[in-house]
Design a protein around this motif. Sequence first.
Motif, PDB file in Angstrom:
ATOM      1  N   THR A   1      -2.221  -2.156 -10.202  1.00  0.00           N
ATOM      2  CA  THR A   1      -1.853  -1.669 -11.528  1.00  0.00           C
ATOM      3  C   THR A   1      -1.032  -2.763 -12.183  1.00  0.00           C
ATOM      4  O   THR A   1      -0.160  -3.361 -11.548  1.00  0.00           O
ATOM      5  CB  THR A   1      -1.004  -0.389 -11.444  1.00  0.00           C
TER       6      THR A   1
ATOM      7  N   ARG B   1      -6.353  -3.214  -4.761  1.00  0.00           N
ATOM      8  CA  ARG B   1      -6.193  -2.348  -5.932  1.00  0.00           C
ATOM      9  C   ARG B   1      -4.877  -2.681  -6.584  1.00  0.00           C
ATOM     10  O   ARG B   1      -3.871  -2.858  -5.897  1.00  0.00           O
ATOM     11  CB  ARG B   1      -6.161  -0.889  -5.493  1.00  0.00           C
TER      12      ARG B   1
ATOM     13  N   SER C   1       1.844  -4.164  -9.470  1.00  0.00           N
ATOM     14  CA  SER C   1       1.896  -3.805  -8.049  1.00  0.00           C
ATOM     15  C   SER C   1       0.476  -3.913  -7.516  1.00  0.00           C
ATOM     16  O   SER C   1      -0.484  -3.543  -8.190  1.00  0.00           O
ATOM     17  CB  SER C   1       2.465  -2.418  -7.836  1.00  0.00           C
ATOM     18  N   ILE C   2       0.383  -4.446  -6.314  1.00  0.00           N
ATOM     19  CA  ILE C   2      -0.932  -4.714  -5.754  1.00  0.00           C
ATOM     20  C   ILE C   2      -0.937  -4.343  -4.273  1.00  0.00           C
ATOM     21  O   ILE C   2       0.028  -4.607  -3.554  1.00  0.00           O
ATOM     22  CB  ILE C   2      -1.334  -6.189  -6.010  1.00  0.00           C
ATOM     23  N   ASP C   3      -1.987  -3.656  -3.852  1.00  0.00           N
ATOM     24  CA  ASP C   3      -2.177  -3.329  -2.443  1.00  0.00           C
ATOM     25  C   ASP C   3      -3.407  -4.061  -1.943  1.00  0.00           C
ATOM     26  O   ASP C   3      -4.489  -3.943  -2.534  1.00  0.00           O
ATOM     27  CB  ASP C   3      -2.358  -1.813  -2.268  1.00  0.00           C
ATOM     28  N   PHE C   4      -3.229  -4.818  -0.861  1.00  0.00           N
ATOM     29  CA  PHE C   4      -4.336  -5.545  -0.247  1.00  0.00           C
ATOM     30  C   PHE C   4      -4.867  -4.666   0.880  1.00  0.00           C
ATOM     31  O   PHE C   4      -4.141  -4.360   1.833  1.00  0.00           O
ATOM     32  CB  PHE C   4      -3.841  -6.884   0.287  1.00  0.00           C
ATOM     33  N   LEU C   5      -6.126  -4.242   0.775  1.00  0.00           N
ATOM     34  CA  LEU C   5      -6.641  -3.204   1.662  1.00  0.00           C
ATOM     35  C   LEU C   5      -7.533  -3.747   2.770  1.00  0.00           C
ATOM     36  O   LEU C   5      -7.575  -3.194   3.866  1.00  0.00           O
ATOM     37  CB  LEU C   5      -7.411  -2.177   0.826  1.00  0.00           C
ATOM     38  N   GLN C   6      -8.259  -4.796   2.487  1.00  0.00           N
ATOM     39  CA  GLN C   6      -9.131  -5.409   3.487  1.00  0.00           C
ATOM     40  C   GLN C   6      -9.146  -6.906   3.271  1.00  0.00           C
ATOM     41  O   GLN C   6      -9.013  -7.370   2.153  1.00  0.00           O
ATOM     42  CB  GLN C   6     -10.572  -4.929   3.309  1.00  0.00           C
TER      43      GLN C   6
ATOM     44  N   PHE D   1      -4.492 -11.958  -6.879  1.00  0.00           N
ATOM     45  CA  PHE D   1      -3.562 -11.626  -7.970  1.00  0.00           C
ATOM     46  C   PHE D   1      -4.002 -12.297  -9.264  1.00  0.00           C
ATOM     47  O   PHE D   1      -3.947 -11.696 -10.343  1.00  0.00           O
ATOM     48  CB  PHE D   1      -2.134 -12.080  -7.617  1.00  0.00           C
TER      49      PHE D   1
ATOM     50  N   GLY E   1      -3.991 -14.131  -1.096  1.00  0.00           N
ATOM     51  CA  GLY E   1      -3.433 -13.119  -1.975  1.00  0.00           C
ATOM     52  C   GLY E   1      -3.263 -13.623  -3.405  1.00  0.00           C
ATOM     53  O   GLY E   1      -3.631 -12.927  -4.368  1.00  0.00           O
TER      54      GLY E   1
END
Lengths: 141, 141, 141, 141
Positions: free
Chosen positions: C131, C129, C85-90, C58, C54
């Motif tokens: 922001t 993804r 803010s960060i979303d880890f999707l795969q 980042f 991660g």
Amino acid sequence: MKLQFSISELSSYLDEVFPQVVNQYKILALEPGYAKIVQNVSFKNLRPGGTVSGPTIFTLVDIGMYILLLAHIGKEPLAVTTNCSIDFLQKPNAGEQLVADCSLLKLGRTLIVGEVLVKSSNQENLLARSTITYFRPKVTI
Amino acid sequence: MKLQFSISELSSYLDEVFPQVVNQYKILALEPGYAKIVQNVSFKNLRPGGTVSGPTIFTLVDIGMYILLLAHIGKEPLAVTTNCSIDFLQKPNAGEQLVADCSLLKLGRTLIVGEVLVKSSNQENLLARSTITYFRPKVTI
Amino acid sequence: MKLQFSISELSSYLDEVFPQVVNQYKILALEPGYAKIVQNVSFKNLRPGGTVSGPTIFTLVDIGMYILLLAHIGKEPLAVTTNCSIDFLQKPNAGEQLVADCSLLKLGRTLIVGEVLVKSSNQENLLARSTITYFRPKVTI
Amino acid sequence: MKLQFSISELSSYLDEVFPQVVNQYKILALEPGYAKIVQNVSFKNLRPGGTVSGPTIFTLVDIGMYILLLAHIGKEPLAVTTNCSIDFLQKPNAGEQLVADCSLLKLGRTLIVGEVLVKSSNQENLLARSTITYFRPKVTI
């Protein structure tokens, strides 16, 4: 951090500039850097499954933080939210009031950052946690 | 990604399980992975300064994403929001409708992540951008 | 939005003010409002399970957005990140390069907000993804 | 909440499954629901302006939370970060160690949510605040 208002002064000012939220929120406590707000929950605040909706909790976070920053920066109604992140940790039950513990993390000249912890009035557990940033415009009215 | 509902089926289902939002939102478009939702703005949606309030925008994000995931996973009303981050980029004007472009970023067995872009119906500019995560309970009703 | 630098000018400037990231990132494309950055992944970027960590993702988000804003605001090295803010999707796979698509959402006088989409160079799917908001200090050096 | 490891057992296990972070972090305290982690800062952790970089702080948040959840769920190295939001509140100074106070907000069967407060070892002020969510895969190894 120094307070610019008492609870009753702040409540009257809010009634004046923000009629949309009259009678929905009550300021329970106000100290330097901290405010406790309570919200009554009614049918319109519920979502499928009978629990309190996410937007109801977000609204409490936003209003709570707005109250807290007005208490510290004075009559500056144009401060605007620029960013909010919120984690929903447990489902609230219908029929319970929500209580928000609002704390200032940073009171800058431009950015004001706060944390809001949302709890159910009947239980100890945390329902939601949020960080919210307000931007302070240079010119006040 | 395959749709489980048409726009009219989904609108009827929402009216049934979520009476709190009847007549506030309209589904303009629905495609695999995408929905466009419009919201009417009235006095109760404004905040000091005459612009649309943050909670109004958050509510549109939350409802838009809920509509989008129901369209893909079917009648699972108990899916709950676990996390949302939202950036407010421009002040909307009063008197304009808000339009939400909702897209699925991930449609997992447990977590569903979407992005919602909120625009004013009268302008091209982006008012807010949000990422929102729903948790899908194992048992559906 | 107008660019202040070419790719080679920006790469040279970064080498000068940010020696810590030399040779780790390469600017593939630069347009008004947009930059594409590639990162090489090595053993130090992995985490338990053999996937890219991660913090590696980042770091790519943060550097990509820093490059994008320097390209637009010029030599202002003190701009600082205020929120991400960060979303880890795969899960990414080891051994693949990471590519970041960086877009400006808002280029304000005080706040600059961007979106970064992180993809693996070998696949179409979105890995993460984010922001990210930078604060632009009033005095530049 | 019950701890599965002592500090020394957890430190040994981390050295084994996560060689990339050996000697960079030290666990100062470990209690049910809480861990305190310290990080040494060197040149590679700095950014233009001479302050500690955002990615360094993010890495501390991520490692701190990973340590805290391993301490509570046992040997489950594949738990992955799904979401993180971080607010950078003050610039850290170069040459100071960073200390992270990590607390569990929710220890669910699927999602684990924690809060990490990052402070400089020489000062009382908060440098950054983060909420981070880990996803717990069903099968452990």
